[in-house]
Design a protein around this motif. Structure first.
Motif, short mmCIF file in Angstrom:
data_model
loop_
_atom_site.label_atom_id
_atom_site.label_comp_id
_atom_site.label_asym_id
_atom_site.label_seq_id
_atom_site.Cartn_x
_atom_site.Cartn_y
_atom_site.Cartn_z
N GLU A 190 0.84 -1.21 0.00
CA GLU A 190 0.00 0.00 0.00
C GLU A 190 0.87 1.25 0.00
OE1 GLU A 190 -3.50 2.08 2.73
OE2 GLU A 190 -2.30 0.44 3.52
N ALA A 191 1.98 1.22 0.74
CA ALA A 191 2.87 2.39 0.81
C ALA A 191 3.43 2.74 -0.56
CB ALA A 191 4.00 2.12 1.80
N LEU A 192 3.56 1.73 -1.42
CA LEU A 192 4.11 1.95 -2.77
C LEU A 192 3.03 2.26 -3.79
CD1 LEU A 192 6.68 -0.99 -2.76
CD2 LEU A 192 7.21 1.45 -2.56
N GLY A 193 1.78 2.22 -3.37
CA GLY A 193 0.69 2.45 -4.30
C GLY A 193 0.39 1.25 -5.18
N GLY A 194 0.79 0.05 -4.73
CA GLY A 194 0.59 -1.17 -5.52
C GLY A 194 1.88 -1.61 -6.18
N VAL A 195 1.95 -2.90 -6.53
CA VAL A 195 3.13 -3.45 -7.19
C VAL A 195 2.69 -4.35 -8.34
CG1 VAL A 195 4.55 -3.37 -5.10
CG2 VAL A 195 3.25 -5.45 -5.63
N ALA A 207 -2.89 -4.20 -5.54
CA ALA A 207 -3.00 -3.16 -4.51
C ALA A 207 -2.80 -3.79 -3.14
CB ALA A 207 -4.36 -2.48 -4.60
N GLY A 208 -2.52 -2.93 -2.15
CA GLY A 208 -2.28 -3.44 -0.81
C GLY A 208 -3.44 -4.26 -0.27
N ALA A 209 -4.67 -3.80 -0.51
CA ALA A 209 -5.84 -4.49 0.01
C ALA A 209 -6.07 -5.84 -0.66
CB ALA A 209 -7.07 -3.61 -0.16
N GLU A 210 -5.41 -6.08 -1.78
CA GLU A 210 -5.61 -7.33 -2.52
C GLU A 210 -4.57 -8.39 -2.18
OE1 GLU A 210 -7.44 -5.43 -6.63
OE2 GLU A 210 -5.26 -5.51 -6.35
N ALA A 239 7.87 -5.79 -4.42
CA ALA A 239 7.84 -4.63 -3.52
C ALA A 239 9.24 -4.07 -3.31
CB ALA A 239 7.22 -5.04 -2.18
N LEU A 240 10.21 -4.94 -3.09
CA LEU A 240 11.58 -4.47 -2.90
C LEU A 240 12.10 -3.80 -4.16
CD1 LEU A 240 13.12 -7.50 -0.96
CD2 LEU A 240 12.58 -5.23 -0.04
N ASP A 241 11.78 -4.38 -5.31
CA ASP A 241 12.24 -3.80 -6.58
C ASP A 241 11.57 -2.45 -6.83
OD1 ASP A 241 13.74 -3.84 -8.97
OD2 ASP A 241 12.01 -4.57 -10.09
N SER A 242 10.27 -2.36 -6.54
CA SER A 242 9.55 -1.10 -6.76
C SER A 242 10.06 -0.01 -5.83
CB SER A 242 8.05 -1.31 -6.53
OG SER A 242 7.52 -2.22 -7.46
N ALA A 243 10.49 -0.40 -4.62
CA ALA A 243 11.00 0.59 -3.67
C ALA A 243 12.31 1.20 -4.16
CB ALA A 243 11.21 -0.06 -2.31
N LEU A 244 12.99 0.52 -5.10
CA LEU A 244 14.26 1.02 -5.61
C LEU A 244 14.09 1.81 -6.90
CD1 LEU A 244 16.33 -2.25 -5.09
CD2 LEU A 244 16.26 -0.26 -3.61
N LEU A 255 8.93 6.79 0.06
CA LEU A 255 10.05 5.99 0.54
C LEU A 255 10.03 5.87 2.06
CD1 LEU A 255 12.60 4.47 -0.31
CD2 LEU A 255 13.87 6.61 -0.04
N THR A 256 9.69 6.96 2.74
CA THR A 256 9.63 6.94 4.21
C THR A 256 8.54 5.97 4.68
OG1 THR A 256 10.41 9.22 4.33
CG2 THR A 256 9.29 8.33 6.28
N ARG A 257 7.36 6.04 4.06
CA ARG A 257 6.28 5.13 4.45
C ARG A 257 6.69 3.68 4.25
NH1 ARG A 257 2.82 8.85 1.76
NH2 ARG A 257 2.83 7.49 -0.06
N PHE A 258 7.32 3.39 3.11
CA PHE A 258 7.70 2.01 2.82
C PHE A 258 8.75 1.52 3.81
CE2 PHE A 258 10.65 -0.98 0.88
CZ PHE A 258 9.79 -2.02 0.56
#
Length: 489
Positions: A190-195, A207-210, A239-244, A255-258
């Motif tokens: 959810e912090a990333l807005g989905g992956v 999405a996070g809820a899914e 998720a890790l890849d999207s955070a980068l 980034l802070t939320r994640f």
């Protein structure tokens, strides 16, 4: 004598002449002063941003729980000289939504080559019967060797015991232990807005809820836990890849939320840092095609109840398992099947193919052709409510012969009749006796028929030759297709 103009140069105190003095600069203009102030402000801003990111990194890194888990010099590690430059990650998911006990644990062993250009990911069933060597528990006590369901090494012993069990099973040296609380995984997404999931096949944006629903197989037939383990590592790596991604790194709020949520979700060994997780996500997340291979641990039998126990386990195919991990240690790839020229599993991002036709085991008008007295059925309780004895006694009272009785740790969401390819007719008799049960064919039960009692079990019905078999006992093709799509196959 006064100085002669043009010849004598005035002398100032200290011996210097006026000619030696610096020429005064003209006062800076308004534009120059503004440019200077802007430049200094930008330098200060960049400095603050750099300090913020560095501080955020160290905060997130220190917020991750750490445990003593690694035993890299364990005698169970095979050919350590061949594993000096490669890296093996033990990725463990705990708190699987909708499950408890052993079935709430999912495990993936990820072996990454030294150059980061090749990876093999193997899922291990939580109930696989395995040998755990002597190990140190979380409390620091020495735990004696024992044969047990795989996930019990973690639940009863701790991370170090699980690492020793993995090394004993695979011969791989575990370099990084990474555990993630799956109940917190939706928050990270959810912090990333989905992956994205299965990006090479069109996939979907999750999405996070899914996430919670995605980690729960719809039919409850994932007895080995391979499907859930694959889905978990796909979401985690994405998720890790999207955070980068550049877009995330350029957005300090996202980034802070994640990172704050990741810090609460992860537990790693004492030597693994946030940078190691970053490397793992970046490396594995960028691989595709034949560069990344996924498979499950070779299994010989499911639903096996050992003598003296009431808990069903998965029996590992020891020969195939040894061949698999010998190939991974020596080549960094899965073994090549005899007569084939490529690795033994489909690539990560295969081209879309036509789905295999689903054979309906219960066409309209199907009736019971084997009487209950001619059917032996194993009864396993997968509901978590301890109904093994009740259901087994009820079947025996209606004429069935009851074989093994036990508890199926791989909790199912509905009642399932598992049967071998040659045992369809006896399985139809059981399905007719258990309204709502779904037939599942698998070679992993041999010639046996197993009734796995789910939470939807309502009771038994009388059965005799000629009794109609409910058409609802046939697997739903739409559900099977949805499950195949969600597992990128």
């Amino acid at each position: 004598m006064p100085p002669i103009p043009g010849r004598d140069v005035p002398v100032v105190p200290g011996g210097a002449t006026v000619a030696d003095l610096p020429t005064p600069r003209p006062p800076a203009g308004p534009l120059r002063r503004r440019v200077t102030r802007v430049a200094l402000a930008l330098v200060a801003l960049f400095g603050l941003v750099a300090v913020y990111y560095v501080g955020l990194y160290f905060y997130a890194d220190h917020s991750i729980d750490r445990v003593d888990a690694l035993v890299t010099d364990g005698p169970e590690v095979l050919a350590p000289q061949l594993q000096e430059t490669s890296s093996t990650y033990l990725v463990v998911g705990t708190g699987l939504p909708g499950r408890s006990g052993l079935s709430a644990v999912s495990t993936v062993v990820a072996h990454v080559s030294a150059d980061g250009e090749q990876a093999v990911l193997v899922s291990v069933p939580p109930t696989a019967l395995s040998d755990t060597p002597v190990c140190q528990t979380t409390d620091g006590d020495l735990r004696q060797p024992q044969t047990e369901p795989f996930a019990a090494a973690l639940l009863d012993g701790g991370p170090s015991c699980l690492v020793r069990s993995v090394q004993q099973l695979t011969g791989l040296r575990v370099d990084h232990y990474v555990s993630v609380d799956l109940a917190r995984l939706p928050g990270m997404v959810e912090a990333l807005g989905g992956v994205p999931v299965c990006p090479g096949t069109g996939g979907l944006q999750l999405a996070g809820a899914e996430v919670t629903g995605y980690l729960q197989p719809a039919t409850g037939t994932d007895v080995t836990g391979a499907a859930v383990a694959e889905r978990e590592q796909r979401v985690l790596i994405s998720a890790l890849d999207s955070a980068l991604a550049d877009s995330t790194l350029a957005d300090p709020l996202t980034l802070t939320r994640f990172l704050s949520r990741a810090g609460d979700a992860f537990t790693v060994d004492a030597e693994t840092t946030l940078g190691d997780l970053r490397t793992f996500g970046a490396t594995v997340g960028e691989l595709s095609g034949s560069a990344i291979e996924r498979t499950g641990l070779p299994v010989a039998e499911v639903g096996h109840v050992p003598s003296g126990s009431d808990q069903a386990v998965v029996v590992v195919d020891a020969t195939a398992t040894r061949q698999l991990f010998d190939a991974v240690i020596e080549t960094g790839r899965l073994p090549v099947p005899a007569g084939d020229g490529v690795a033994g599993t489909a690539p990560t991002d295969p081209a879309p193919a036509e789905p295999a036709p689903v054979v309906d085991p219960v066409p309209e008008g199907t009736t019971v052709s084997v009487e209950p007295a001619g059917v032996t059925v194993d009864v396993l309780d997968g509901s978590g409510t301890g109904r093994t004895g009740e259901v087994a006694d009820g079947l025996a009272a209606t004429g069935f012969r009851v074989g093994a009785r036990g508890v199926e740790p791989a909790t199912v969401d509905r009642t399932v009749v598992r049967y071998g390819p040659a045992a369809l007719e006896p399985a139809l008799t059981v399905a007719a006796a258990v309204p709502g049960a779904v037939l599942v064919e698998t070679a992993l039960v041999g010639s046996a028929v197993q009734l796995v009692v789910g939470p939807d079990f309502t009771g038994l019905a009388p059965v005799e030759i000629g009794t109609p078999v409910p058409t609802t006992a046939a697997p739903d093709p739409a559900v099977a297709e949805a499950e195949a799509a969600s597992s990128c196959s």
